[in-house]
Each structure stands twice: as C-alpha cells, then as structure tokens.
Design an enzyme around this catalytic site. Structure first.
Site: not given
Lengths: 930, 194
Positions: A107, A219
């Site tokens: 990300m 995550d």
C-alpha cells in the site's frame, strides 16, 4: 530454402491453436490446412500430446529445479519495480530530510527520513501514486491513520503524524525501527520453539490492544512484523490496509503474497478481528515448521489451498496442546474460530509453562540417575578404571556376582550369535532371528553387553566358532540350532567361550503346544538363564514387546525372515503386508509396530514418498505412548527424522532416549551421525569417542570413527582407528580393507595393496579385487593386475570393464596374443550390449573406441571416437581419454594435440606421464609442453 | 579410480562471461569445465542439505555456484544468461551420468565399510525421475539433429530453470520465439518418449 518443411508448417499452426477451444481449433485447422492431410495429421498429433507434455514437464521441473516452469507467472527480475516514484530521496519534505527508500509494500512507498526538529529517524509512508487523486481513498487513509495513531502499545509501531507535503501529497510519519522483519528471519530458517512462542505472545499483546480500540490490522504477515535488536516485536501498518483495499481489488494489483489472507477475505465477506487471528495462525504455523500451511505455485492455487485444504498441523513437532490452539486459529469458519486474542495469549502462557517444566525435569532426572542409582554407580566406577586393566575388572566383578555352579561369567559380555544351519525357510530364519533380537534388547540397557547378530556373522562369512574371536573379538558365542519335532519348534542354545571353545552351558527354548507364540518368551527366559542375568526389570522390559497371539506371531516371524533379504524385489512390500496383518491380530504388538515402522522407513528411503515417513513416525509415536522407554523406537525415530531432514527433532528423540538409557551406544552413534550431517564436526567426533569410551573392546566403534575420519579427510587419524580394529580383530576383513583405503587416500600405494591383499585372505570381495587390480596396474605390475581381474571375474563375469581392463593389462604385459584377443572380444561383446541399452553413453563409447583401437579395428574405433568428438563440452578427462585413443591408433599428432587440451583444462600431468598408453608416444615425440 | 587433480584455478569466470557478452563464443569452452566441476562438487552432499532435501533443487545449486564463481554483481543479466547455459549443460551431464551409474550399479549391502568411491555421490533423485531424465535425454538428442535451437531451449529451461527472457537473451531471439519453440518442443518430445 524458402519452402517450409512439414514440421515447420505444423509448428506454426500448432502454436497458434494450442490454447484455443476444441471447436475453434477445428475451425482454424480447416481454414489453414486446406486439404493437406499430412499436415492435418501432424498438427493433430502434436495437439494430442500437448496436455501430457505440460504435465510431464511440470512434474519433472518440480523435482529437479524445485519449482514448476511457468510461462505466465514469470517474475520480472530484470525490470525492477520503480522504487522511488516520487523522486524525493535526498530532498526535504516538510521538516523531514528524506534519506533513502526503504521499500514499496502493498500500500505505498516508504522512505527513511530524519526529523530535523526532533532529531530522530522516522519512516514516511506515502500512498501509491495511483491513489493520490482518489478522494475516497485519501479520506479513508487519513481516517484509518488517525485511529491507528491513537493506539499506544509497545508491540505496535508508533505513528507520529499524518501530513501533506507542499505538493499536496499525503503521507504518514511513523517511528523508524532498526531490525529484521519476520519475513527475513523466516527465510533463514524456522526459529526455536521458545522464540516462536515469545514472538507470537508479543504479537498477541499488540493485537489485543488494537482490537480493544476497535482497530483491525487486516494484513498480518511476516513482512509487517519487525523484530528489534532488543527482542521486542513491533507490528507495522495497522489499519492501513483498509484504506487502499478497494482500489487494490479493482486494479487487481497485489504486490506480495496472499498466503496469509483469511478465507472470508478471499470470499469478499466481512473482515473482523478474527481475520487477524487467522493470519496470525498462519504466521504461527510458519514459525513452528519453517514452511507455510497453504501453498501453491500460482495465486489461484494458493487461494484454493486456503479455502479448501486442511493445514497439516498433525505433522508439526509440537505438543498436542499447541496443535489444538493452532487448529482453533485456522478454522475456516469464522464463527468457530478462536475469537479473542486474549484467549490465544493465555493458551500460549500455559504452553510456555509446559515447555520450561519439561526442561527442568530432564535436568533433574539426569542428576538423579547419575549419582544415586546403584547400577549407575558401578558403571561410574568402572569407567574410572583404565581400559587395559580388564583383568582386574573381572576380579572385581566376580566378587560382586553370586557364585554359581556353572562357570562364572564376566560382567562384560560380548556375544556373537551363530547360526550355521543352511536351507532354512523364511519362517525358520525368522524364528532364529528372535535370539539375536532378544540379546539386542538386553544390550540396549546395558553397555556391558554388546552383540553381533547372526546376520552380521553370516555377512562376514563366519561359519565356525573358532573364527569368531579373530573376526569379532567377542568373549562369548551363542550357537543356535533350530529343531523340529511333531510340528513344534525348539531352539537349542549353546553358550561357548570364544577363546577356549569350551561349551560353558546349554539350554533349549521350547514352544508349548497350545500357543506357538510362547517360543518367544521361552527364548528370553533361557537366554537370561544362560547369561546369568535375572533382574526383574529386564524381564519386564522384554515381555512388553512380545505377543501371545499365535497368528500375529506367525506373521511377524515370517516377515522377519523375508526382511533378511530386503533388497530382493518385492520383499519389502511383502513384509509390510505381513506386519500390518500381525497388528490386526494383536494391535499391541510393539515389536511388530517397530519393525513395520522400520520397513516403512526403508521403503521411504527408496521411493521418498512422504506418506511412508509419516506412517512410520505415527507408529513409533504410538509405541512410545505405550512404552516410553522403548529404545528401539527412539533410535528408529532418530534415524527417520534424520532422513527426513529434521535434525533438531532427531537429536531431541535421541536425547529423550538417553535420559532413560544413558548406556546405549546406538543412541550416541545416531547422534554422532546427525551432528555430522549438520556439519557440527566437533560434536560428531565427541560422540563417536563416547561410544569408544563405553565399549572399548568393541571393534565396531573404532571402525565407525575411522570411517568418519575418512569422510573428514583426516586420513592419518583414520589409519590409527583402523589399526586398532585389526588389533582387536585380526581376522576381520573389513578392518584391513578400510585400512587399505585410508592408506590409498594418503597416497601410500604399497601399504594400500598390502592391506587389501590381507583383507582378501579373509573374505573374497569383488569390488576389492577390482580395486587392487587397478592399483597394480597403476604400479605397472600388469601380471598381478591380471590375476586380480581374474579373481574378480570368478565372482562376477558380467562387468565389461573388468574384461576390458584385464585385456589392456594383458596387452602391456605382453601375454599371448590369443589370450589378449579373446579377452578384448569378450569385453567388446558385453560393452556393445551395454551401449545398446544406454544409447549415446559417452563412457561406454569411449571404452569401445579404446578397445577397438587395441584390436586394430580402426573403423569401429573411429565410429565411437566420433561420438566422443561430437560431444560439445569436454572436460580435461574427456580430452585425456581421446588422446589415449589416438595414441593407441598411432595418430601421434592428434594425440599430442588432445593432450595439450587436457592440460589446459588442468588434467593431472602426473597421470599422463604415468600412463602406459603414452609411453611410446612420449619417447618418440617431443613433449616439452609437459 | 584414476586420480583426478583438483587444482582449483580461480579463473576469472567473470572475465569469461564478459567475453561471451562481447560476442566471443569460444570463451564458452573455458567456462564449461569450471562450471561443471563446481556444480558436480556442489551436487555431492546434496543428500545432506536440509531444505528441500528430497528433491534436487538445481535452482539453488546453480545460484550458489554462480555466487561462488562470479566475482562482482555488476554484471548485467545477459552475462548471467551465458553462465546459465553452461550450468544447464553441466547439470544435464551430471544427471545423465548419475542416472547411468545408478543403472549399472550393483546393490551391495555393506555397513560402514569405506569404499574407494565416495558415498557422498548420492543425489536425492528418485529412480522414477532418473528414468524420466534418461528418456528425455535420448529424445533431446534426437531433437537436436532436427532443430537444434529447440533442444537448447529445453535444455536451458529444464536443467537450469532459465526464464523466457534469459533464454531469449542467450540465444539472441525474441521471447515470443522462445515460447513457440518451447511449446513445439514439449509436444514433440512427449511424442518421442511415448
């Protein structure tokens, strides 16, 4: 030149259509082949093999390369992902001085920077460029970052602020941590159990704090967890996954692995805190085993594994409690999964306690047994007495053992079991083997007893009592004789003194008519009597392993007999079936379980089918759960784990065995082997030396140490050990041949030959004859070389190389032409058969070219020479061989040319100068290049 | 049994590789024996490695050999391609020789006896694989006579795991061509082996 061949045309079409559907294929072929039937047939034929080919190469590549060749998922190693998209390294962003680029995760892009105000290092995380214009993503990003920054826990990466730079780009400033990620750590191998527990506990603490704040990580994976040098765990990137999620799934880019994603995530369902627990479970599994629970060679394969396959928790080398905890974390149904991290950390606490308890009790027990139990005390004292004063030892022991009517036996009992009868059926061999097995059982608890089982005696061709002392050096012999009368078997046991050959005592083990399995028990009883041992503990141990079920007994005995020739095709499988059936009749038959486990293991060693290893392990664990002191099982387990590549576990099994059986040599040997395999050489040596300490009169332990030294290239030390072997057992063929080998490695050819010859006096051995023959040849003693080759041939006449080498030796010895020719003929005949079987074998071609050169068949020689010459990549040896052939063919210029090449490739000049093939050449031609 | 000299001449493999890159194919002859020797030595003791130890994992072998033999990492990936072609050939040789040796070996059960041949020569390859390798090798030799390029591609990919791009670079053709050749070769070989 412009017309394409049939093959080329077919190739074009085939490549075009192979990925299309069947109907499309038909269409295309029809259009492009236009009635060319040959072409159509060829294309269809290729298509037919397409699927199979894929399958074949997939499997083969997996086995050879370690992964599957996959066209579509080729990692673009060549083109690096542009790691600094903002090009800000070296510049100043707000009050931060950007120093370097740390990496790009899923990300965003992370930079290392210095906070110029507070003089500390920070990590700046930017949204990926593609999202900088996405309003919704930005808002989410900020919201999540704000929530995350409110968490304050030692195991969570600290977030300092959320800012915007002058260009309006959003980023997060976080604490910069110096340390390795768990990903890097795992790549170096799985850590110790305590370490893993510690790490997971810390992660739990961090997660707990987060979940209490209502934040889900989403995550969890090793790359997101950092281990500081202080040992503290920090979880990074909290809650940030949510912000960029949608965009990611839209564009379909996922950098990094999905192995840690929960089933609900993959199904697109709601993510809750239990999803974090799943991911943690996956990570935990990986820490304990070194590999992931859900794998696959492509993303869809991994997804399938996560959604449908059960993780192999059972095979983990951990306690049942821990396995249960893992299973709870990895429950695919979120409702049934362990749902509170607090519970997980509590369980881990309990498990940690168990682990430390185990450690402590081990230490206690060892202390206890070494200094308190009287049996150990005697051993302790005996060890103090030097090895050479065995005589005084005997006196001491005679004082201790009770007076008997029969001759007093020494406490140190080394025994060889002899069985001279021939032509016994498999079943009968199995019956007799029970004697050796009982003795081995006895010796497993008692280092005063060591046994040479009857199979070994047979291998060494010891058939008479008088041969025992010289070959094995044991003090006693037990001669076994199987008798049968009225359907009942009995075994006569004679205890013989190996030195005087006097029969000291005799006993007969009998079978009751009601139960044939009773023979086993009686063997034990009679042996104990014969050896003047009567401790109850020994009796009890021995009785636990046998059966009273006649069917089980029969099956077991037959299997034992068959296993004596385990390398005969099909025997292993037969034995396995029999042993399995024995266990059906008597599921508590420990001896059968161990033998079955061993058989599975042997089969595993051959086929490497992991199922077998698992079965073996399960069986052995079962035995140990019934009788936790069964040494044979520990030793088998140790060997199994060693074969499987689990050295830590192997050592653990051995250690466990040690603490109830500190006197067993086999355990020390097993451990030495594991240490050697894992390259801990000093430890390995230490353990080999221990075995010598324990049984200093046992030639075998010196032999093992010697072999170890050879593997370590310590040839002088090896010589010492093998010399000791010969000292103890002057008729032992292996002692001499091993000593010869050690001298050979040292380069002392004469001593090597000397010892090999001595060895052959005691045992004829094909390989040894071949080796001596080569050594004689090396010394240019062609006549003796021929003699040795002939002896080798008397044992095996199918090896063409023996014939060939003998023929060449005969040639140089200038023997009769008829002899030389007929020998070459035979060599060539056999070599041609070999050549047909292994087409294009370079080695066989070379030999054929060589032999044909000697027999003056220039054409044939040339044929095979061509094969050698056409082989593109040649080693120094290849060039040398080619040069030899040219030399024999008297094509001197070419020979010299190839010799030069071989020297360029660093082939041994010494060897060239020594070879009789070049003698003539070097005398006549100038050889200044040498 | 005749002794082989183990003189470890640390030739600059790096240098050879850059020569190859400069378009001097003769340098290959010097490269091959060094790579072969190193790989062969590394392949021994394979059975005692602890990762992936029931499969051969030539990828790791070749990578390690590369790291050992090549001095600096500033070589571009094309140079590495050349190295891999040598490694592929070497690996093929090693496996074929091993397969043949296994076939002709007699099974002799002796315990702890030191034979003159190193017991460390065992590779973790199953009999089944060995049969497949031998059969593939035969078929490859036949393919070589019909379309050399295709046979090379198979050799590079199967024995050294070269990627499409690496293979393309080594042969001086496009990746697309490599893919086509590979697809054709696979089916053709499969047919030959049936």
């Amino acid at each position: 030149m412009t017309t394409q061949t049939l093959r080329d045309k077919a190739k074009d079409i085939f490549c075009q259509v192979c990925e299309l559907s069947e109907s499309e294929q038909e269409k295309y072929i029809a259009e492009h082949c236009v009635n060319d039937h040959k072409l159509i047939t060829e294309v269809k034929s290729l298509l037919g093999f397409h699927g199979k080919a894929h399958h074949f190469f997939d499997h083969l590549s997996k086995d050879i390369l370690g992964y599957t060749i996959d066209d579509d998922n080729e990692t673009p190693e060549i083109h690096q992902y542009d790691a600094d998209p903002y090009l800000i390294t070296g510049t100043r962003i707000n009050h931060y001085q950007v120093l370097s680029n740390i990496g790009s995760g899923g990300m965003g892009v992370v930079y290392k920077a210095e906070d110029t105000r507070l003089k500390r290092m920070v990590a700046l995380k930017f949204l990926p460029p593609s999202m900088q214009t996405d309003e919704i993503a930005i808002r989410r990003f900020l919201r999540e970052a704000t929530t995350a920054s409110r968490m304050d826990h030692i195991n969570i990466g600290t977030i300092y602020s959320v800012e915007q730079d002058e260009k309006g780009r959003h980023f997060i400033a976080m604490a910069y941590y110096e340390g390795e990620t768990l990903e890097t750590k795992l790549a170096k191998g799985a850590p110790q159990l305590e370490t893993s527990l510690n790490w997971v506990e810390q992660i739990c603490n961090g997660l707990q704090a987060a979940h209490q704040c209502g934040v889900i990580h989403r995550d969890i994976k090793p790359a997101n967890i950092i281990l500081l040098n202080s040992g503290c765990i920090k979880i990074l990137d909290f809650g940030l996954a949510k912000a960029s999620d949608d965009k990611l799934t839209q564009t379909g880019i996922r950098m990094g692995t999905l192995a840690y994603l929960s089933p609900e995530y993959l199904k697109g369902q709601a993510i809750t805190s239990v999803s974090d627990i799943w991911s943690l479970g996956v990570l935990f599994f990986e820490l304990l085993s070194g590999h992931r629970p859900f794998t696959g060679t492509s993303d869809p394969a991994v997804m399938h594994s996560i959604l449908n396959e059960r993780p192999d928790i059972a095979s983990l080398d951990v306690s049942l409690k821990l396995k249960n905890v893992l299973a709870k974390c990895l429950n695919k149904n979120e409702k049934k999964r362990l749902h509170d991290v607090k519970d997980l950390s509590q369980e881990i606490q309990l498990i940690k306690q168990d682990v430390t308890q185990k450690q402590n009790s081990k230490i206690q027990k060892i202390v206890h047994s070494h200094f308190l139990a009287p049996k150990r005390l005697i051993t302790f004292i005996l060890l103090l007495i030097t090895v050479t004063s065995i005589f005084t030892l005997l006196q001491y022991n005679n004082f201790l053992t009770p007076q008997q009517e029969h001759s007093i036996l020494s406490t140190e009992k080394s025994i060889t079991v002899l069985s001279i009868q021939n032509n016994l059926s498999d079943f009968e061999s199995g019956l007799l083997d029970a004697v050796s097995q009982s003795l081995i059982k006895l010796s497993s608890n008692n280092s005063q007893i060591w046994v040479v089982p009857q199979k070994k005696a047979r291998d060494y061709q010891v058939s008479k009592p008088e041969m025992v002392k010289g070959t094995f050096g044991t003090r006693y012999i037990i001669d076994t004789n199987l008798l049968k009368s009225d359907e009942k078997y009995s075994i006569k046991l004679d205890l013989i003194d190996a030195q005087s050959l006097e029969v000291l005592d005799t006993a007969t083990a009998r079978q009751s008519s009601s139960n044939p399995a009773s023979l086993q028990m009686d063997i034990d009883t009679q042996l104990l009597k014969l050896l003047q041992l009567s401790q109850l503990s020994i009796r009890k141990q021995m009785s636990q392993r046998i059966t009273s079920n006649p069917e089980a007994y029969k099956a077991f005995t037959l299997a034992t007999g068959i296993l004596e020739r385990a390398d005969k095709k099909g025997n292993l499988e037969k034995a396995i079936k029999l042993l399995e059936s024995a266990l059906v009749h008597d599921p508590k038959y420990l001896a059968a379980m161990v033998k079955l486990a061993d058989s599975y293991q042997w089969l595993f060693n051959d086929t490497r089918e992991t199922e077998l290893a698992k079965k073996a392990e399960k069986l052995l664990e079962k035995v140990l759960s019934i009788n936790s002191t069964d040494i044979a099982s520990y030793i088998s387990l140790g060997k199994l784990h060693s074969e499987q590549g689990r050295p830590g576990t192997a050592l653990a099994s051995y250690q466990l065995a040690l603490h109830s059986n500190p006197d067993n040599i086999e355990i020390y040997e097993g451990m030495a082997q594991v240490y050697e395999k894992t390259n801990r050489i000093e430890k390995a040596e230490e353990f080999f030396l221990k075995t010598i300490e324990m049984t200093p009169d046992n030639w075998d332990v010196y032999n093992n140490l010697g072999a170890f030294y050879i593997r370590q290239s310590r040839y002088q030390d090896a010589v010492m050990q093998f010399s000791k072997v010969i000292e103890l057992t002057p008729s032992n063929a292996w002692g001499y041949s091993n000593l010869g080998a050690a001298y050979w490695y040292l380069g002392d050819i004469d001593k090597a030959i000397n010892n090999f010859e001595k060895s052959l006096l005691f045992k004829e051995d094909y390989a040894l004859y071949k080796n001596i023959a080569t050594l004689y040849y090396y010394q240019h003693n062609f006549t003796d070389s021929i003699k040795m080759y002939q002896k080798a041939l008397s044992l095996n006449e199918a090896d063409y190389q023996v014939w060939g080498s003998m023929a060449v030796a005969a040639f140089y010895a200038e023997e009769k032409e008829s002899f030389i020719n007929s020998t070459f003929d035979k060599a060539i005949e056999l070599a041609l058969i070999q050549h047909n079987n292994l087409k294009q074998s370079i080695e066989v071609s070379m030999d054929l070219a060589y032999y044909f050169a000697f027999t003056n068949d220039i054409e044939s020689s040339d044929d095979y020479l061509q094969i050698l010459l056409s082989n593109e990549a040649k080693t120094g040896k290849n060039c040398y061989d080619i040069a030899s052939i040219f030399s024999i063919l008297k094509q001197d210029e070419k020979a010299i040319g190839w010799l030069k090449k071989s020297i360029e490739l660093h082939y041994s000049k010494q060897e060239i100068l020594n070879s009789p093939d070049f003698k003539r050449l070097l005398l006549s031609q100038s050889a200044d290049f040498l | 049994m005749k002794s082989i000299s183990r003189s470890k001449n640390k030739q600059s493999v790096t240098q050879i590789l850059s020569e190859l890159n400069d378009g001097k194919p003769q340098a290959f002859e010097r490269l091959f024996p060094i790579v072969y020797d190193e790989l062969k030595q590394r392949a021994r003791c394979q059975k005692f490695r602890w990762y992936n130890q029931h499969t051969l994992n030539t990828t790791a072998l070749i990578n390690e050999t590369y790291l050992k033999l090549v001095d600096n990492n500033n070589l571009n990936w094309q140079c590495r391609s050349h190295f891999l072609t040598a490694a592929a050939q070497a690996m093929r040789h090693i496996l074929i020789d091993y397969a043949r040796k296994k076939k002709t070996q007699k099974r002799d059960a002796k315990e702890q006896v030191v034979t003159l041949e190193d017991s460390l020569d065992e590779l973790p390859v199953t009999e089944h694989n060995l049969e497949e390798i031998l059969s593939l090798d035969k078929a490859l030799c036949r393919l070589e006579k019909i379309n050399r390029r295709e046979s090379k591609i198979v050799e590079y990919r199967v024995f050294a795991g070269m990627t499409l791009q690496e293979t393309a670079a080594a042969l001086g053709i496009s990746s697309a061509t490599v893919k086509r050749d590979w697809t054709m070769a696979m089916s053709w070989l499969m047919r030959e082996m049936a």
